[in-house]
Design an enzyme around this catalytic site. Structure first.
Site, PDB file in Angstrom:
ATOM      1  N   TYR A  16      34.426  32.271  44.987  1.00  9.64           N
ATOM      2  CA  TYR A  16      33.367  31.591  45.756  1.00  9.64           C
ATOM      3  C   TYR A  16      33.918  30.660  46.839  1.00  9.64           C
ATOM      4  O   TYR A  16      35.088  30.335  46.829  1.00  9.64           O
ATOM      5  CB  TYR A  16      32.305  30.951  44.864  1.00  9.64           C
ATOM      6  N   GLU A  17      33.074  30.300  47.756  1.00  9.72           N
ATOM      7  CA  GLU A  17      33.493  29.582  48.976  1.00  9.72           C
ATOM      8  C   GLU A  17      34.572  30.354  49.748  1.00  9.72           C
ATOM      9  O   GLU A  17      35.441  29.747  50.386  1.00  9.72           O
ATOM     10  CB  GLU A  17      33.989  28.166  48.654  1.00  9.72           C
TER      11      GLU A  17
END
Lengths: 596, 596
Positions: A438-439
């Site tokens: 994620y990110e």
């Protein structure tokens, strides 16, 4: 106690690697010297050890649940969050203008690590709120700032980032959510967003969604995406909560880890359109989102360090307690605690060295951020900004990949018990697995490192870092200790390999993009490895000097031993990666797609 | 179809690396040529793809459960097991005297891989039954053989291995279960055994527990442990099931993975003593157990290959389907399937090369086993036995550690979807995590490699392998292809590093055991890496030759590309490991225990 914050290690890095005393000379940070850091970290440790850490297992056993659009978080989380907000922890790094404490990132990052070690799932809500604050500070109108910032900074309200849609993950050009302008200057937002962390919860207050969407007629691709604030509850003029907005949580995901953190599917506009407010200018949404993503990427890197630290602590405690087999060196003539066994020691040292190396790198990155934002000299700001931006993909990419290795070793140290969920080591292994995704996945970080951070300036920033590493090598080589000399040797080999790769990337970037990007992730890992090893080499010198003065000698000796281990066992991976990147690019793409 | 058995790859290895036609010339294997292999593998593929693989997800979602001493397995498992037994799959490698098919391990191992790819949890019951058969064949009395073997070989009854106790994991010297001799020649067994795979289930038939316990008055430590058969149901003279024995499942574990496989806590003797039968001689239990463990260790290595293969297939399918972002080389002017992206390709190639490399190594090890047991010439048997025994810790240790890397990459290829349990990639990541632990952790395998397999003969077997690798290098170097030359170069560098490490281990083994064992796991990984890379180098040559003859050219080219990738990206890790082992031994133990 299930978690003990490594305050001493953090303060060592803050003082001797990040130079907190220099930071305290920057305008705006006059109060932020070593003593402040110490006081804040000790208070933060108390809160996280006592309040947040004990909820970590419960969050795994009794995850957030969804029913009829309502999300119920794990028992205890709501109350802990209330304490978090009341303690002023959300505002630590945010401007005093909006009720924050305006402390340097150098101190804030350490507090962030503690919160994440205590409980990754819990920490995600504040992490996303930080991102929303960042975006509004950067691009929000005065009205948006006035309406939202103070309540976000106080933690009364929380924030989210709404990027992903089913067809648009890493590829934001494919975002389809739309925002239709209304006569009153607001927008009506329609669409489905997925993977929205804390997109719905029961902490109370408002949820301030920052949402990427297209305005009709906007250009195709990423240049036609705008950013909107879409609050769960509309806000009345007096700041009180008004009507429910048309954004609804239609489900939450069943995940491998971080189960207490609700990952929402949000439906916008099914009942006529969710009212949204444009942030900044039309079609510049991605640019603003990147600002908040850069903060979030750094923070996710810290999550990697945090979960690694906790996994290490658990494994070390187990190794000092579990009795099994005689030591091979005959030092004990009976079964002994497994920490006597060389391979257990190797695993613990690997966990420890990786964690300390990444912490050192992240702390130094934070100090560069502080200088980039507060230094009076524009040239110094610029240099620090370039250094910080180079480090962000390393902090994110290397620290999170490292956390997969460390949490896996954590399971291994426990033997069969590690595979039993009640033991708890497996939770770190599962929780950490999202961090490289994620990110921005590690590949996305690596693309950033290859493209924007290396090829764009022809490798200049990278070479400047190599020059600094070389300076450190010289300092090490002039020392009398065998440890310093050994580290200098490994650092030099790693630096040379790094420079080969930088030259290769800078050269191939345009000529043969497939070749450059085939080595992107290995390049990121190699560079993160080098920078972390370099910072541990600096910590070795500081520790030797302090030990010579008689200051906390055992602690300093451990710092030296850890840096040495890192150089011997982890920096040695760098030249292998050089060979694979520089000589192995073609074989990555050699197999035709049909053959897979 | 969720799993497609790589029959072609397996047959390639069986024919060109293991030399099935030579095996078919060994006494007893006259029927076991290439055509038999092909027929058996195709039939096996059909069964596993159609019957066993579809149950894998169900096993994760609805694990085995325990109530009042009764274990209920996942719906569908019992019926699939019935089909497994009726198909004669349990007896594949076992002697025809007891109803088996007496096929070579070279064929049996491929079938084992398919079963494990299809469903690790399901495959564990047959795997443990194999172990019990092995132990009884080796050390069981004629009466025990007559009573148990035929029913185990047919799969009507199942077997277990009972080693572990709460205080005795890797350290079997601490086994406390006791067996009291009875006037009728039987024993009464008392104690608690934990982590007993399929220690209880609802498949029907009998469960034949092989149990380590001490006879009163036996010597301390591992030399006082005996092995007993303790059946769940006593067996009547006519072979029918009699009274329930005093062994009871008091609970099963809640695990990170392989959830469908019940991991039992077994209580022996709470109602007066479980009736047991001594296997072989008193106090030689560990020796017998090692025989069955060696078979089981090899089989667990195959589990690593199996789960890696399945994770690879899932990731490759996803990468060919998921559309996201434009290719960096501009080959497609729109968002394309992610298999276009170099880093996705790098991940898939890594997964593929590691899986194929370990399969090649395991297949060659199996053929050595077959020669060691069937060759008419005692000297050839001896050489093959030494080679096989050297390879067992590599097959077990390296293939399982490799499976952690591959299943983790499998999650990563899926991006955010990989973290969602419904996707299925996470199950492989969780399931594989036990493989480096059970049947001896990687460190235990490495101790075996360092102590019994390397230091004991002063590195002779290791050097003999290096000499064979060097021969392969020469063959490669004499070829005209750039691929062969590149592989020769990497193989040579890896071999030299290996020899340095062997010399170090052989020398330090006694002089400085901590130093030798500090590098034990890196030595195992390095050696496994070398041997797998060597076998892929052999496969490259065979594939080049066959492609030149026009045989299945695309397939052969893929073999060449995979071997080349392995050399460029994975063999290159070897010299780094050498540096860490040879130069870094001291830093492993430098930190005092109190500092952890």
């Amino acid at each position: 106690m299930s978690y003990r914050a490594p305050v001493k290690d953090m303060l060592f890095d803050i003082r001797h690697l990040a130079g907190i005393d220099q930071i305290a000379q920057l305008p705006g940070f006059e109060e932020a010297g070593f003593e402040t850091a110490q006081a804040v970290l000790e208070e933060c440790a108390k809160f996280n050890e006592g309040v947040v850490a004990p909820l970590n297992v419960a969050g795994d056993l009794q995850p957030s649940s969804w029913k009829d659009g309502v999300v119920t978080t794990t028992p205890g989380f709501k109350d802990a969050y209330k304490q978090y907000a009341e303690g002023g922890w959300q505002g630590l790094q945010h401007p005093t203008d909006f009720g924050g404490q305006g402390l340097p990132k150098t101190i804030g990052a350490a507090c962030g690590e503690m919160l994440n070690s205590a409980n990754l799932s819990f920490a995600l809500c504040p992490l996303l709120t930080d991102g929303a604050i960042e975006a509004l500070l950067t691009a929000g109108s005065d009205e948006l700032k006035a309406t939202y910032l103070e309540k976000l900074v106080s933690g009364e309200w929380t924030g989210t980032m709404n990027l992903t849609e089913p067809q648009a993950g890493s590829d934001l050009s494919m975002v389809r959510s739309r925002a239709e302008p209304q006569p009153d200057g607001t927008y009506k937002v329609f669409g489905t967003k997925i993977f929205i962390t804390y997109g719905e919860h029961d902490y109370g207050g408002n949820i301030v969604h920052l949402v990427l969407a297209r305005i009709p007629g906007a250009p195709e691709g990423v240049k036609g995406i705008s950013l909107f604030v879409v609050p769960k509850f509309l806000v009345n003029k007096d700041g009180s909560l008004g009507a429910r907005n048309d954004v609804h949580c239609v489900s939450i995901e069943h995940k491998l880890g971080i189960k207490a953190s609700p990952t929402a599917v949000l439906q916008y506009g099914d009942k006529g359109g969710a009212i949204g407010y444009l942030v900044g200018q039309e079609n510049r949404g991605l640019e603003y989102m990147f600002i908040m993503m850069n903060a979030a990427r750094y923070a996710v890197g810290v999550q990697g360090i945090a979960v690694a630290e906790r996994a290490y602590q658990k494994a070390a405690a187990f190794a000092k307690e579990r009795v099994q087999s005689r030591p091979v060196d005959g030092s004990v003539n009976a079964s002994a605690t497994i920490i006597h066994h060389p391979d257990v020691r190797r695993m613990l040292m690997t966990m420890r060295a990786l964690t300390e190396g990444c912490r050192a790198m992240a702390t130094v990155a934070a100090s560069a951020y502080d200088a980039a934002h507060h230094h009076p000299d524009a040239e110094v700001r610029k240099q620090n900004q370039a250094f910080y931006e180079f480090l962000v993909p390393l902090v994110k990419g290397y620290s999170t990949e490292m956390s997969l290795e460390v949490t896996s070793l954590g399971v291994q140290v426990h033997g069969g018990m590690g595979f039993i969920e009640e033991t708890g080591a497996a939770q770190y292994y599962r929780d950490s697995r999202i961090l490289t995704i994620y990110e921005g996945t590690t590949a996305i970080q690596a693309n950033d490192l290859v493209g924007r951070k290396t090829a764009r300036d022809g490798g200049q920033t990278a070479q400047a870092i190599a020059a600094q590493v070389e300076k450190t090598e010289g300092e090490l080589a002039r020392r009398s200790s065998a440890d310093a000399k050994a580290v200098a040797k490994r650092l030099g080999a790693a630096r040379k390999a790094f420079l080969d790769v930088v030259a290769f990337i800078a050269q191939q970037g345009k000529a043969s993009p497939n070749a450059a990007f085939a080595g992107s992730v290995p390049y990121l890992l190699l560079t993160g490895n080098l920078v972390a090893g370099w910072q541990l080499a600096r910590s070795l010198m500081a520790a030797e000097d302090l030990a010579a003065k008689g200051e906390d000698v055992d602690f300093m000796k451990a710092k030296v031993a850890t840096a040495r281990f890192y150089a011997d066992h982890i920096l040695t991976r760098v030249p292998a990666a050089r060979d694979a990147i520089v000589d192995g690019a073609d074989s990555v793409m050699a197999l035709p797609q049909e053959a897979f």
